[in-house]
Enzyme design. Sequence first.
Site, PDB file in Angstrom:
ATOM      1  N   TYR A  18      40.154  32.520  38.891  1.00  0.00           N
ATOM      2  CA  TYR A  18      40.634  33.876  39.555  1.00  0.00           C
ATOM      3  C   TYR A  18      41.744  34.617  39.123  1.00  0.00           C
ATOM      4  O   TYR A  18      42.105  35.372  39.740  1.00  0.00           O
ATOM      5  CB  TYR A  18      40.874  33.268  41.047  1.00  0.00           C
ATOM      6  CG  TYR A  18      39.816  32.762  41.931  1.00  0.00           C
ATOM      7  CD1 TYR A  18      38.482  33.534  42.080  1.00  0.00           C
ATOM      8  CD2 TYR A  18      39.558  31.469  42.062  1.00  0.00           C
ATOM      9  CE1 TYR A  18      37.472  32.938  42.877  1.00  0.00           C
ATOM     10  CE2 TYR A  18      38.462  30.832  42.649  1.00  0.00           C
ATOM     11  CZ  TYR A  18      37.321  31.673  43.054  1.00  0.00           C
ATOM     12  OH  TYR A  18      36.266  31.246  43.587  1.00  0.00           O
ATOM     13  N   HIS A  23      41.803  40.396  43.478  1.00  0.00           N
ATOM     14  CA  HIS A  23      42.460  39.468  44.790  1.00  0.00           C
ATOM     15  C   HIS A  23      43.744  38.733  44.315  1.00  0.00           C
ATOM     16  O   HIS A  23      44.454  38.419  45.246  1.00  0.00           O
ATOM     17  CB  HIS A  23      41.448  38.625  45.206  1.00  0.00           C
ATOM     18  CG  HIS A  23      40.906  38.860  46.460  1.00  0.00           C
ATOM     19  ND1 HIS A  23      41.447  39.454  47.637  1.00  0.00           N
ATOM     20  CD2 HIS A  23      40.497  37.495  47.271  1.00  0.00           C
ATOM     21  CE1 HIS A  23      40.999  39.304  48.638  1.00  0.00           C
ATOM     22  NE2 HIS A  23      40.526  38.175  48.841  1.00  0.00           N
ATOM     23  N   TYR A  69      42.611  28.342  49.278  1.00  0.00           N
ATOM     24  CA  TYR A  69      41.957  29.669  49.096  1.00  0.00           C
ATOM     25  C   TYR A  69      42.245  30.589  50.123  1.00  0.00           C
ATOM     26  O   TYR A  69      43.236  30.458  51.035  1.00  0.00           O
ATOM     27  CB  TYR A  69      40.293  29.436  49.061  1.00  0.00           C
ATOM     28  CG  TYR A  69      39.824  28.775  47.880  1.00  0.00           C
ATOM     29  CD1 TYR A  69      39.773  29.439  46.660  1.00  0.00           C
ATOM     30  CD2 TYR A  69      39.497  27.544  47.890  1.00  0.00           C
ATOM     31  CE1 TYR A  69      39.161  28.784  45.668  1.00  0.00           C
ATOM     32  CE2 TYR A  69      38.754  26.736  46.906  1.00  0.00           C
ATOM     33  CZ  TYR A  69      38.822  27.562  45.591  1.00  0.00           C
ATOM     34  OH  TYR A  69      38.376  26.894  44.486  1.00  0.00           O
ATOM     35  N   ASN A  71      41.411  32.698  51.931  1.00  0.00           N
ATOM     36  CA  ASN A  71      41.038  32.748  53.552  1.00  0.00           C
ATOM     37  C   ASN A  71      41.645  31.854  54.561  1.00  0.00           C
ATOM     38  O   ASN A  71      41.561  31.321  55.651  1.00  0.00           O
ATOM     39  CB  ASN A  71      39.577  32.891  53.878  1.00  0.00           C
ATOM     40  CG  ASN A  71      38.774  31.639  53.345  1.00  0.00           C
ATOM     41  OD1 ASN A  71      39.310  30.867  52.392  1.00  0.00           O
ATOM     42  ND2 ASN A  71      37.580  31.730  53.499  1.00  0.00           N
ATOM     43  N   ASN A 117      40.811  38.697  54.473  1.00  0.00           N
ATOM     44  CA  ASN A 117      40.693  37.433  55.124  1.00  0.00           C
ATOM     45  C   ASN A 117      42.107  36.729  54.926  1.00  0.00           C
ATOM     46  O   ASN A 117      42.304  35.868  55.777  1.00  0.00           O
ATOM     47  CB  ASN A 117      39.413  36.424  54.592  1.00  0.00           C
ATOM     48  CG  ASN A 117      38.237  37.141  55.139  1.00  0.00           C
ATOM     49  OD1 ASN A 117      38.120  37.784  55.932  1.00  0.00           O
ATOM     50  ND2 ASN A 117      37.148  37.171  54.257  1.00  0.00           N
TER      51      ASN A 117
END
Length: 190
Positions: A18, A23, A69, A71, A117
């Site tokens: 990631y 994000h 993570y 969320n 989120n």
Amino acid sequence: MSTDTALVIGLGNPGPQYEKTRHNVGFMVAGTLAGRMGGKFNVHKKSGAEIVEGRLAGRRVILGKPRSYMNLSGGAVAGLARFFSVDAANIIVVHDELDLDFGTIRLKLGGGEGGHNGLRSISSSLTTKDYLRTRVGIGRPPGRMDPADYVLKPFSSTERKELDLVCEEAADAVELLLELGLEAAQNRLH
């Protein structure tokens, strides 16, 4: 903003897969700020975040990156806020924003989460939406691409050329918030 300790949170997802995604721009800005503070991230075991403690814009700052993570990031943010006795008015969350063109930086207090989120998790864990946000534009997905897929894609080659500058500008915006407060920082930035 007051002279109390500030908690600055960069949002992102952990893990190398990631690292370069849209994000994770909050993590990227946190890295820029850590460089300015002259510190390295270390694990804060009680909160589930990595932190750097230091000073920015004349303020004591706890800079954090949740290790969970996106969320689930609210637990780490609330844990840091409790541990360091920081109220919501002194929390700044740096996050990606689909509704802004790539590279656009905007500051705001509270409001909705816009389908983000990470913000939803933080608002739920803090039991308030009244914290400051540094919104870093990543643009809308092309065509009919699902926004959930888009935010997990790497920046385009054109965007990557500008990404360091965008992170510097977002870090500047955080410092303006710390130094001047929301209204004066917005007047300078917007």
